[in-house]
Design a protein around this motif. Structure first.
Motif, mmCIF file in Angstrom:
data_model
loop_
_atom_site.group_PDB
_atom_site.id
_atom_site.type_symbol
_atom_site.label_atom_id
_atom_site.label_comp_id
_atom_site.label_asym_id
_atom_site.label_seq_id
_atom_site.Cartn_x
_atom_site.Cartn_y
_atom_site.Cartn_z
ATOM 1 N N SER A 1 9.822 45.465 9.279
ATOM 2 C CA SER A 1 9.134 44.173 9.130
ATOM 3 C C SER A 1 8.694 43.624 10.483
ATOM 4 O O SER A 1 7.570 43.120 10.630
ATOM 5 N N SER A 2 9.570 43.724 11.478
ATOM 6 C CA SER A 2 9.212 43.264 12.823
ATOM 7 C C SER A 2 8.055 44.081 13.388
ATOM 8 O O SER A 2 7.139 43.541 14.017
ATOM 9 N N GLN B 1 19.324 47.462 5.215
ATOM 10 C CA GLN B 1 18.847 46.122 5.550
ATOM 11 C C GLN B 1 18.327 46.082 6.986
ATOM 12 O O GLN B 1 17.274 45.498 7.258
ATOM 13 N N ARG B 2 19.065 46.717 7.887
ATOM 14 C CA ARG B 2 18.626 46.752 9.280
ATOM 15 C C ARG B 2 17.304 47.506 9.412
ATOM 16 O O ARG B 2 16.414 47.091 10.162
ATOM 17 N N ASP C 1 14.488 45.361 8.360
ATOM 18 C CA ASP C 1 14.209 44.364 9.394
ATOM 19 C C ASP C 1 13.398 44.980 10.536
ATOM 20 O O ASP C 1 12.458 44.360 11.051
#
Length: 298
Positions: free
Chosen positions: A72-73, A65-66, A69
């Protein structure tokens, strides 16, 4: 294993401010080259054998999940800096493997790898480059760009590209990259040759004028010869020739305050330092005021 598009600009992302700065710079450079941009985050798969299955599954879920993220950033930042007229193709991937060997392997098929000066991967001895950045600077199979968090001059300003020239094959590779970047960006080239001579010690007074003038003329001729073929190939690039006396790293770092980009070779032929990277190159990467491309062989 996943491979980035050939000729892509590859950026290693880890969610740090340094990595996002690298993404911004790489996105602009990819747009100038009309090259694809590949963003990758590597989740290091090495875990202790004593990890319980339940704890391991939970850890992997949180890592994944990290990682998503982080990517995506990075995609969001890249899209904001690639330009709207001709948007750059952006590929992204999360990989689970040993971080450094994976990134070194991916570097074999790309145009350049871009890293932040210091991310979340720990700091090497000496307190300068992050561990992943340092490993890529030494082992990548293509040029490596190291981007500091807050460069003094933006890469969209008309400041020149700076290159260190010492006459070595690595210096020739750096010169080729520097001319390409200057031409692509529509700016001039600052070519710096540091004349390191213990008899001079930074002071002309230790020489008789005749010896000084003869040596200076020889250094100027050497620099002109190193630039001649490239100037003919890139006639649109204006050249500012600089000859200085003393430590090449000190002069390159000082000149970096007026440059938007610096290019150095991965090795050199300094009479006193031996290897450019590890002395001159490492000092420039650590202390320069602009992004630095280390011209590793492809």
């Amino acid at each position: 294993m996943w491979q980035p598009p050939r000729g892509a600009i590859l950026v290693a992302v880890d969610g740090s401010a340094a990595a996002l700065g690298a993404v911004r710079w790489a996105a602009r450079d990819a747009a100038l080259r009309n090259a694809p941009l590949a963003l990758v985050h590597v989740v290091d798969a090495l875990l202790p054998e004593w990890f319980e299955a339940a704890a391991l599954a939970d850890l992997r879920q949180r890592q994944d999940q990290r990682a998503r993220d982080f990517v995506s950033s990075a995609i969001k930042v890249a899209e904001e800096h690639t330009g709207e007229r001709d948007p750059v193709r952006i590929d992204s991937k999360v990989l689970r493997s040993a971080t450094v060997p994976t990134l070194v392997g991916l570097s074999s098929g790309v145009e350049m790898v871009v890293v932040g000066y210091r991310g979340h991967g720990g700091v090497m001895a000496g307190g300068f480059l992050g561990s992943v950045s340092s490993a890529l600077v030494y082992h990548a199979q293509c040029p490596v760009a190291v981007v500091h968090d807050k460069p003094t001059i933006g890469d969209d300003e008309p400041a020149p590209v700076l290159v260190g020239i010492d006459g070595s094959p690595a210096s020739e590779a750096a010169t080729a990259i520097a001319f390409e970047e200057a031409s692509r960006r529509g700016v001039g080239l600052m070519a710096l040759h540091a004349w390191a001579d213990p008899r001079a010690s930074g002071s002309r007074t230790l020489y008789q004028d005749s010896k000084w003038d003869a040596q200076l003329s020889e250094e100027e001729e050497t620099l002109a010869e190193r630039l001649a073929g490239w100037h003919e190939r890139y006639p649109e690039v204006g050249i500012d020739r600089r000859i200085e006396i003393g430590d090449p790293a000190r002069w390159l770092i000082k000149a970096s305050e007026r440059a938007q980009l610096i290019v150095v070779g991965s090795h050199g032929c300094s009479r006193f330092r031996g290897r450019l990277l590890g002395s001159v190159g490492a000092a420039v990467v650590a202390r320069a005021k602009a992004p630095v491309i280390v011209a590793r062989p492809s």
